[in-house]
Design an enzyme around this catalytic site. Structure first.
Site, short mmCIF file in Angstrom:
data_model
loop_
_atom_site.label_atom_id
_atom_site.label_comp_id
_atom_site.label_asym_id
_atom_site.label_seq_id
_atom_site.Cartn_x
_atom_site.Cartn_y
_atom_site.Cartn_z
N LYS A 81 0.84 -1.19 0.00
CA LYS A 81 0.00 0.00 0.00
C LYS A 81 0.89 1.25 0.00
CE LYS A 81 -3.73 1.86 2.98
NZ LYS A 81 -4.54 1.51 4.20
N SER A 120 -9.29 1.25 3.29
CA SER A 120 -8.51 2.08 2.39
C SER A 120 -7.41 1.32 1.65
CB SER A 120 -7.88 3.24 3.18
OG SER A 120 -6.96 2.76 4.15
N SER A 168 -9.47 -1.11 7.31
CA SER A 168 -8.87 -1.03 5.98
C SER A 168 -8.19 -2.27 5.43
CB SER A 168 -7.88 0.14 5.93
OG SER A 168 -8.55 1.35 6.18
#
Length: 435
Positions: free
Chosen positions: A35, A112, A136
């Site tokens: 990420k 996310s 997330s």
């Protein structure tokens, strides 16, 4: 064309080779992505927003969690798209595009850690790293039909990871099968344990399963039948979690509102728990990022913009009560589970929402979701989201939670249990199809 080939999962692609090519390394031959919240030496950490990327220098060190999996033999193939400033659980990013859900292309991928989940679900990598503050890893794992692990708070280093809210930030990971999920855990967790421990009880909170918008049996019974086959029926206990929490966690009274009491599809004590978590999350986000937001005035997408500016208006009122609540809730949940007990929960209340769903619909869905998601967030317990196939062609998931520090126990348990879970999923899907 690039979006079609990589499902829009990647911010940028590059190759970081493992430190050694020894065949004895635990992750040798596996590929992964990270990420865009993790520092990688020589690359700017973009935090999901172009204004953030523009105003920050390239990292000069690599996050220890990324270095650990590289040193264990895995190859990194790039950085993945995320929600701006990690402040959303749906995965839509107005600047970089929304990664395509590989199971349901008209639905959100979850966020996310959207790109990290999509990269695994689309079989572009073997595993990926994400972060989970409020939701997330668990939400995108459930929406993309893969495994997602949120470790116990504090057990995996968050050094070199842009903070969202430190009281809840964790480094998590995704995989398509429990064996790889466990192998990554043995690298990242500080005290890996190869000795499976038999669970003492599986606790089914009936009120939490009533939050589901799909048939309860499609989630709960698949798990229950799998446990019965593996461990027998005596190990299963049923509770009303909301009542237990209301009785044992007296500090919740500071966060109980009239709205929490009257809202449809709601468990008031868990709604209050969620309110406390989100208050502390806003307060810590403000402390981390207010100076930058006010100085740069970044271009933020719908929903994100409102949440960020709401956070910047947070005061320290009730913050001490939030911290006390965390301690009290952790103690109460520890007493409920005991040393080797497992709490079973729906990961989320229903299937992934459609892309560009209106905000009011998402708010209602999000309120129910956070009643479930805040349980591990506030307690600091570890949680794994397990895919349960499809219902009406949309992904279904269930979660298992264990007390803080029981990460290896939980990963070993999932690996042990998953064979019988798969059998029950196939039966459930067949029954649904015939019906």
């Amino acid at each position: 064309m690039a979006k079609a080939s990589d499902y829009g999962a990647f911010m940028e692609k590059f190759t970081l080779l493992p430190g050694s090519s020894s065949h004895e390394l635990p992750l040798i031959g596996l590929t992964f992505a990270v990420k865009d919240i993790f520092d990688v030496d020589g690359y700017v950490t973009g935090f999901g927003n172009p204004d953030w990327a523009r105003t920050h220098q390239a990292a000069v060190m690599t996050a220890p969690s990324v270095s650990a999996v590289l040193e264990a033999g895995a190859t990194c193939v790039g950085k993945t798209v995320m929600d701006e400033m990690a402040y959303c659980m749906y995965g839509e990013n107005k600047h970089y595009g929304t990664p395509t859900n590989p199971i349901a292309s008209d639905r959100v991928p979850g966020g996310s850690s959207s790109g990290s989940a999509v990269a695994v679900g689309a079989m572009l990598v073997d595993f990926s790293l994400g972060t989970d503050t409020g939701a997330s890893v668990r939400v995108p794992a459930s929406y993309c039909g893969i495994f997602g692990f949120r470790p116990s708070h504090g057990v995996v280093s968050t050094t070199g990871v842009t903070p969202m809210a430190q009281s809840f930030d964790t480094v998590g990971w995704f995989a398509r099968d429990p064996e790889i999920l466990n192998r990554v855990g043995k690298v990242l967790l500080p005290f890996p344990d190869d000795n499976p421990v038999k669970p003492t009880q599986f606790i089914i909170p009936e009120d939490c399963f009533r939050l589901l918008s799909i048939p309860i049996d499609r989630v709960a019974q698949v798990l229950v039948k799998s446990v019965e086959k593996q461990f027998g029926s005596d190990i299963i206990k049923h509770v009303i979690l909301g009542d237990y929490v209301e009785e044992k966690v007296t500090s919740l009274k500071h966060f109980t509102s009239k709205e929490n009491q009257t809202q449809e599809y709601n468990i008031p004590s868990l709604a209050a728990l969620s309110s406390a978590m989100r208050l502390l999350q806003r307060y810590e986000f403000k402390n981390n990022h207010e100076e930058w937001v006010r100085a740069v005035q970044p271009d933020l997408g719908p929903g994100i913009r409102e949440r960020v500016w709401e956070a910047l208006g947070t005061t320290d009122e009730k913050i001490d009560a939030c911290q006390y609540l965390k301690t009290e809730f952790c103690s109460a949940l520890t007493d409920l589970l005991g040393d080797s007990g497992v709490l079973v929960l729906p990961t989320v209340p229903g299937p992934p929402p459609k892309l560009q769903t209106d905000t009011s619909t998402l708010e209602s869905f999000g309120a129910r979701a956070f009643s479930l998601l805040s349980i591990s967030g506030v307690s600091g317990f570890c949680q794994v989201s397990i895919p349960l196939g499809l219902h009406d062609n949309l992904p279904v998931a269930v979660s298992l939670l264990a007390r803080n520090g029981s990460d290896c126990f939980l990963l070993n348990l999932v690996q042990t249990l998953y064979g019988s879970i798969k059998e029950q999923v196939e039966l459930a899907e067949k029954t649904s199809y015939l019906a």
